[in-house]
Motif scaffolding. Structure first.
Motif, PDB file in Angstrom:
ATOM      1  N   ALA A   1       0.833  -1.201   0.000  1.00 27.26           N
ATOM      2  CA  ALA A   1       0.000   0.000   0.000  1.00 27.26           C
ATOM      3  C   ALA A   1       0.867   1.250   0.000  1.00 27.26           C
ATOM      4  O   ALA A   1       1.946   1.272   0.579  1.00 27.26           O
ATOM      5  CB  ALA A   1      -0.907   0.005   1.218  1.00 27.26           C
ATOM      6  N   LYS A   2       0.363   2.289  -0.650  1.00 25.69           N
ATOM      7  CA  LYS A   2       1.103   3.550  -0.682  1.00 25.69           C
ATOM      8  C   LYS A   2       0.891   4.298   0.631  1.00 25.69           C
ATOM      9  O   LYS A   2      -0.167   4.218   1.236  1.00 25.69           O
ATOM     10  CB  LYS A   2       0.643   4.419  -1.850  1.00 25.69           C
ATOM     11  N   PHE A   3       1.898   5.030   1.014  1.00 21.34           N
ATOM     12  CA  PHE A   3       1.854   5.809   2.252  1.00 21.34           C
ATOM     13  C   PHE A   3       1.310   7.196   1.934  1.00 21.34           C
ATOM     14  O   PHE A   3       1.855   7.912   1.108  1.00 21.34           O
ATOM     15  CB  PHE A   3       3.253   5.916   2.857  1.00 21.34           C
TER      16      PHE A   3
ATOM     17  N   ILE B   1      -1.343  12.534   4.701  1.00 22.78           N
ATOM     18  CA  ILE B   1      -2.573  13.184   5.147  1.00 22.78           C
ATOM     19  C   ILE B   1      -3.463  12.175   5.882  1.00 22.78           C
ATOM     20  O   ILE B   1      -3.993  12.456   6.964  1.00 22.78           O
ATOM     21  CB  ILE B   1      -3.331  13.824   3.960  1.00 22.78           C
ATOM     22  N   THR B   2      -3.619  10.999   5.296  1.00 23.06           N
ATOM     23  CA  THR B   2      -4.421   9.940   5.926  1.00 23.06           C
ATOM     24  C   THR B   2      -3.798   9.527   7.255  1.00 23.06           C
ATOM     25  O   THR B   2      -4.504   9.320   8.247  1.00 23.06           O
ATOM     26  CB  THR B   2      -4.524   8.719   4.986  1.00 23.06           C
ATOM     27  N   PHE B   3      -2.481   9.433   7.271  1.00 23.19           N
ATOM     28  CA  PHE B   3      -1.788   9.054   8.501  1.00 23.19           C
ATOM     29  C   PHE B   3      -2.066  10.063   9.611  1.00 23.19           C
ATOM     30  O   PHE B   3      -2.394   9.688  10.744  1.00 23.19           O
ATOM     31  CB  PHE B   3      -0.277   8.950   8.241  1.00 23.19           C
ATOM     32  N   ILE B   4      -1.944  11.350   9.310  1.00 22.04           N
ATOM     33  CA  ILE B   4      -2.185  12.389  10.311  1.00 22.04           C
ATOM     34  C   ILE B   4      -3.627  12.344  10.796  1.00 22.04           C
ATOM     35  O   ILE B   4      -3.901  12.482  11.998  1.00 22.04           O
ATOM     36  CB  ILE B   4      -1.813  13.775   9.748  1.00 22.04           C
TER      37      ILE B   4
END
Length: 65
Positions: free
Chosen positions: A2-4, A7-10
């Motif tokens: 999966a790509k990192f 924005i989703t992580f934050i």
């Protein structure tokens, strides 16, 4: 793989942090004092045990008579 996506992580991190139950200042102070008291008691205990063992070893080996 999966790509990192930063924005989703934050967003996920903020969501998880919002679930945390943070202690009050009173709880922090009480816990801190309890830890300091236990450290002091443990220090005195180990000092006494160390002195007793040192005395016994000197007695058995006859060193320092």
């Amino acid at each position: 793989m999966a790509k990192f996506n930063p924005i989703t992580f934050i967003q996920e991190v903020r969501q998880e942090v919002s679930k945390v139950t943070w202690p009050s200042w009173k709880e922090v102070w009480i816990t801190t004092l309890m830890v300091l008291i236990m450290v002091a008691l443990a220090s005195v205990f180990f000092l006494l045990v160390d002195q007793a063992l040192s005395f016994v070893v000197r007695l058995v080996l006859g060193v320092g008579s």
